[in-house]
Design a protein around this motif. Structure first.
Motif, PDB file in Angstrom:
ATOM      1  N   ASN B  10       0.826  -1.202   0.000  1.00 43.40           N
ATOM      2  CA  ASN B  10       0.000   0.000   0.000  1.00 43.40           C
ATOM      3  C   ASN B  10       0.864   1.257   0.000  1.00 43.40           C
ATOM      4  OD1 ASN B  10      -2.685  -0.545  -0.219  1.00 43.40           O
ATOM      5  ND2 ASN B  10      -2.942  -1.037   1.959  1.00 43.40           N
ATOM      6  N   ARG B  13       2.348   2.100  -3.336  1.00 40.00           N
ATOM      7  CA  ARG B  13       1.481   2.249  -4.502  1.00 40.00           C
ATOM      8  C   ARG B  13       1.604   3.626  -5.137  1.00 40.00           C
ATOM      9  NH1 ARG B  13      -4.021   0.280  -2.516  1.00 40.00           N
ATOM     10  NH2 ARG B  13      -4.861   1.650  -4.108  1.00 40.00           N
ATOM     11  N   ARG B 282      -8.789   5.285  -1.525  1.00 41.83           N
ATOM     12  CA  ARG B 282      -8.977   3.835  -1.455  1.00 41.83           C
ATOM     13  C   ARG B 282     -10.302   3.448  -0.827  1.00 41.83           C
ATOM     14  NH1 ARG B 282      -3.502   2.812   1.535  1.00 41.83           N
ATOM     15  NH2 ARG B 282      -2.107   3.889   0.093  1.00 41.83           N
ATOM     16  N   HIS B 284     -13.067   2.617  -1.926  1.00 42.25           N
ATOM     17  CA  HIS B 284     -13.720   1.429  -2.495  1.00 42.25           C
ATOM     18  C   HIS B 284     -13.043   0.157  -2.084  1.00 42.25           C
ATOM     19  CE1 HIS B 284     -14.614   4.717  -5.511  1.00 42.25           C
ATOM     20  NE2 HIS B 284     -15.660   4.571  -4.732  1.00 42.25           N
ATOM     21  N   GLU B 285     -11.727   0.144  -2.155  1.00 42.72           N
ATOM     22  CA  GLU B 285     -11.083  -1.129  -1.792  1.00 42.72           C
ATOM     23  C   GLU B 285     -11.222  -1.395  -0.310  1.00 42.72           C
ATOM     24  OE1 GLU B 285      -7.109   0.336  -3.607  1.00 42.72           O
ATOM     25  OE2 GLU B 285      -6.740  -0.607  -1.661  1.00 42.72           O
ATOM     26  N   ILE B 286     -11.297  -0.335   0.502  1.00 48.56           N
ATOM     27  CA  ILE B 286     -11.508  -0.583   1.925  1.00 48.56           C
ATOM     28  C   ILE B 286     -12.872  -1.250   2.120  1.00 48.56           C
ATOM     29  CG2 ILE B 286     -11.883   0.549   4.164  1.00 48.56           C
ATOM     30  CD1 ILE B 286      -9.709   2.564   3.290  1.00 48.56           C
ATOM     31  N   VAL B 288     -14.309  -3.081  -0.086  1.00 43.94           N
ATOM     32  CA  VAL B 288     -14.161  -4.460  -0.568  1.00 43.94           C
ATOM     33  C   VAL B 288     -13.498  -5.322   0.494  1.00 43.94           C
ATOM     34  CG1 VAL B 288     -12.996  -5.906  -2.271  1.00 43.94           C
ATOM     35  CG2 VAL B 288     -14.124  -3.781  -2.993  1.00 43.94           C
ATOM     36  N   LEU B 289     -12.431  -4.789   1.136  1.00 44.83           N
ATOM     37  CA  LEU B 289     -11.739  -5.538   2.192  1.00 44.83           C
ATOM     38  C   LEU B 289     -12.718  -5.929   3.281  1.00 44.83           C
ATOM     39  CD1 LEU B 289      -8.358  -3.625   2.711  1.00 44.83           C
ATOM     40  CD2 LEU B 289      -8.716  -5.897   1.719  1.00 44.83           C
ATOM     41  N   LEU B 380     -19.851   1.528  -1.756  1.00 47.77           N
ATOM     42  CA  LEU B 380     -19.903   0.828  -3.039  1.00 47.77           C
ATOM     43  C   LEU B 380     -20.981   1.412  -3.942  1.00 47.77           C
ATOM     44  CD1 LEU B 380     -19.199  -2.854  -2.001  1.00 47.77           C
ATOM     45  CD2 LEU B 380     -17.660  -1.149  -3.004  1.00 47.77           C
ATOM     46  N   SER B 383     -19.771   4.392  -5.905  1.00 46.28           N
ATOM     47  CA  SER B 383     -18.612   4.269  -6.767  1.00 46.28           C
ATOM     48  C   SER B 383     -18.913   4.614  -8.211  1.00 46.28           C
ATOM     49  CB  SER B 383     -18.021   2.864  -6.661  1.00 46.28           C
ATOM     50  OG  SER B 383     -18.981   1.935  -7.066  1.00 46.28           O
TER      51      SER B 383
END
Lengths: 380, 384
Positions: B10, B13, B282, B284-286, B288-289, B380, B383
């Motif tokens: 991370n 990135r 991030r 969205h990915e959080i 997703v996590l 989400l 997004s």
């Protein structure tokens, strides 16, 4: 065509958190810069305010200050007969290690022995309470700011120096001058109390401006006395060097902090460019040139830094006028002064902020200008 | 382990942002370390030797400007607990450049060589003791001015109305290298010729006591002895004598500490900003996590860990850099012997490292909590 500044202002407002965090980072650097330089300005102002254009200070050849000068007892008798002299005052200075009232150790406070003529040569100094010392009575008239910061020198106190005790009979106000760090008594006071017969300096007042140059020459070349003469203005201008360690410290600290803040501004601006790729593409599609986009982002960075600069200057402002003291290494004695935040210092603070913003904004702005409309749109 | 790798991935990135933040933290920590070193050096600890605890300085209670009669020397030597006494007289002077001050200390030649940490070649010391106009010069000044043993030099007086002309007979190496030493007897002769009034007096005396333990009581005895004389004294250990000079500067420690606090605040702002930007990008990915089963605690750790990694890198560059910088560049020379030493101590490095750690945690708090609180559904949904 240029992109209106309003666009940048609105963007900064929308990204409030990032804007404020970055502006505060710049503000901290500016506040530190302004605070340290306010100390330097305060010290320098004190020296500049003290000198009188018609007064000449005579010290032993090679001596750098009144306290470090030893002049032969007979010298005033020689000087007295020089042409062009309106008044002459031979003085003795001895510094006394004196504890601070705040309990933070001691500092050397000057006792200056001078007569009526000597007092007349310093019209900036006026009695505010009590009375002037009487000759031969071991009496002191003390600067008000010394009386408020050092032990045993308030009105009515007995001020001990070694085996001798002085009576504080009056307080004077010397405004923003170096005399506000002194205690005064008659010229024989230091001679008997500290067995110091030699003079420290001879202050000479010229009859007029035209008499100064010949007098300086006479004093410097007279073979019976070994002295260096200079105008008070020059003497105190030389002493502004006393603030140079603080100036150096301030500059070094400010530059290092500025590097850190510029990196942070760069981060924020890169993020701004990154998250506005779509907007940039639209701007380019509308016909704004790459240069206009670059200029727009650069002005946004500068705008951000000006906000920081103003906040930093305001944060330091309460220091203005705060009285403090330190040791002047020229005289090896205490000097009082007040932090001085001048308009020009505030302006320098904001310029300093703009420099940080510009350094931080240039690379992101160039990056923004290189995004082509098509590529930026495709990236979405 | 996988978690640590995720943190590092991370962090790497957005390389440019991580690099800029790291450098920003590094320069700030460099400054912090320098400021603390300035404070520790002002206390003069690094100039002291083991024998400093046995050295007392006695001066006139009025101030250093009013000298003590030379007759005090014998009285001081008779005080129980005192091993040796020497005159101690500063002669402010300069060599060739009036702007660069040089200090000469006039003393009893037999006092030289009593401190094992002042390393003087024995044959040179013997020659110093045999020549009334001899000088002992610190090695660093020998190098600075290119002097050699046997050279005759003239040091111009800036307070006393005479110059000190002497022959360099010896050199020494010691923690404090700012003063040249000469014989008091020679100084006194020069004074007698120029200002007879001032002859047979010394600015101060230095006494070597039997042991550090008796030093305070010896000081008290000496001062009591002269209380009712025409010249009362003030005796203090060499360390306190040096501390007295920093005290004269006023509240410098407070001033420097205030600057340091501002620097710390600035670092926290910079890292907070970086972590907030990272979290925002991030979102969205959080989400997703979290959908995958990561708990809010994990998310907090992920963000805090990244902040720690960046700060750690900044700390290594900044703190290590300061240590190396001040080793490589000679502050003694850069400041014309005003600052004799600038040692970044292990303690300072440790403190700065701990501070960096604390700042990393503090600055990740707000973004990390914000990340932990984000609701999966809302994020989400947004997004698109």
């Amino acid at each position: 065509m240029l992109i209106p500044l309003k666009y940048n202002i609105r963007n900064l407002a929308v990204r409030r958190a990032a804007t404020l965090l970055t502006a505060f980072g710049i503000a901290v650097s500016v506040a530190v810069f302004v605070a340290v330089m306010a100390l330097v300005e305060g010290m320098d102002e004190t020296f500049v305010a003290t000198g009188d254009a018609r007064n000449i200070i005579t010290l032993r050849r090679g001596a750098i200050s009144e306290t470090g000068s030893i002049i032969d007892v007979g010298a005033p008798l020689v000087v007295r007969n020089f042409p062009g002299i309106e008044a002459i005052s031979a003085e003795r200075l001895v510094y006394v290690s004196t504890p601070r009232l705040s309990g933070t150790g001691s500092s050397n406070v000057v006792i200056r022995g001078l007569g009526d003529t000597g007092r007349a040569l310093r019209p900036q100094v006026r009695l505010v309470r009590g009375r002037w010392y009487r000759p031969g009575a071991r009496e002191l008239t003390v600067s008000r700011s010394i009386a408020s910061r050092f032990r045993d020198c308030a009105l009515g106190d007995e001020f001990p120096t070694g085996s001798v005790r002085w009576k504080v009979v009056g307080l004077f106000d010397a405004g923003n001058t170096a005399y506000s760090s002194e205690m005064w008594t008659d010229p024989d006071g230091p001679a008997t109390a500290f067995s110091r017969r030699a003079w420290s300096d001879i202050v000479v007042r010229a009859t007029d401006k035209a008499a100064i140059a010949p007098l300086l020459h006479l004093l410097d070349t007279e073979p019976r006395i070994d002295v260096d003469a200079r105008t008070e203005i020059d003497y105190f201008a030389e002493q502004t060097k006393a603030s140079s360690p603080v100036r150096i410290l301030g500059n070094v600290v400010a530059v290092i902090m500025a590097v850190g803040s510029a990196f942070a501004a760069m981060n924020t601006m890169y993020a701004a460019v990154g998250s506005r790729t779509r907007e940039i593409a639209v701007l380019r599609a509308l016909g704004f040139s790459g240069r206009a986009v670059a200029l727009s982002f650069l002005s946004e960075a500068v705008l951000l830094s000006v906000v920081g600069g103003v906040i930093g200057g305001l944060a330091a402002l309460p220091l203005n006028g705060l009285a403090t003291g330190t040791t002047n290494w020229f005289t090896f004695s205490e000097m009082n002064f007040a932090f001085a935040i001048t308009p020009s210092l505030l302006a320098r603070g904001i310029l300093f902020a703009i420099a940080m913003g510009t350094v931080g904004g240039v690379l992101p702005a160039m990056r923004a200008s290189r995004l082509s409309a098509a590529a930026a749109m495709r990236a979405l | 382990m996988a978690f640590v790798r995720l943190i590092l991935k991370n962090a790497l990135r957005n390389r440019r942002r991580t690099l800029l933040t790291t450098l920003s933290v590094a320069v700030s920590l460099f400054l912090l370390v320098s400021l603390r070193t300035l404070i520790t050096e002002m206390k003069g600890d690094t100039l002291m030797t083991e024998q400093s605890g046995r050295r007392l300085i006695t001066r006139n209670a009025v101030s250093l400007q009013v000298p003590l009669p030379i007759a005090y020397k014998e009285k001081l030597a008779r005080v129980p607990g005192v091993d040796r006494v020497s005159e101690y007289q500063w002669i402010p002077s300069w060599y060739r450049e009036p702007n660069i001050p040089l200090m000469i200390i006039a003393c009893d030649p037999d006092f030289m060589g009593t401190d094992p940490q002042y390393v003087i070649p024995p044959e040179e010391l013997a020659r110093f003791k045999a020549d009334r106009t001899a000088l002992i010069v610190p090695q660093k000044l020998m190098d600075k001015y290119g002097w050699r043993i046997g050279q005759r030099i003239t040091l111009r007086g800036s307070v006393f109305p005479f110059d000190v002309e002497g022959t360099i007979r010896a050199r020494f190496d010691a923690p404090a290298q700012n003063a040249i030493f000469c014989w008091y007897a020679y100084f006194n002769e020069l004074v007698r010729r120029a200002i007879p009034d001032r002859a047979d007096k010394s600015m101060a005396f230095v006494e070597l006591t039997h042991s550090a333990a008796v030093t305070p009581s010896v000081a008290a005895t000496i001062d009591a002895m002269f209380t009712n004389s025409s010249g009362p004294t003030r005796s203090e250990s060499e360390k306190n004598f040096v501390l007295g000079f920093s005290a004269m500067l006023g509240n410098v420690t407070l001033f420097i500490s205030a600057i340091a606090a501002a620097v710390v605040f600035a670092i926290v702002l910079v890292t907070t900003n970086t972590m907030s930007m990272a979290v925002r990008e991030r979102r969205h990915e959080i989400a997703v996590l979290k959908t995958l089963g990561f708990r809010p605690g994990h998310v907090v750790l992920l963000i805090a860990g990244e902040s720690l990694a960046i700060s750690a890198a900044g700390a290594i560059i900044g703190i290590g850099g300061a240590r190396v910088f001040f080793r490589v560049f000679d502050i003694y020379d850069l400041t014309n012997t005003v600052i004799q030493q600038f040692n970044v101590t292990e303690e300072t490095m440790l403190l700065a490292a701990l501070l960096a750690l604390a700042m990393a945690v503090v600055s990740s708090l707000v973004p990390a909590i914000a990340a932990a609180r984000t609701s999966i559904a809302n994020t989400l949904r947004d997004s698109n």
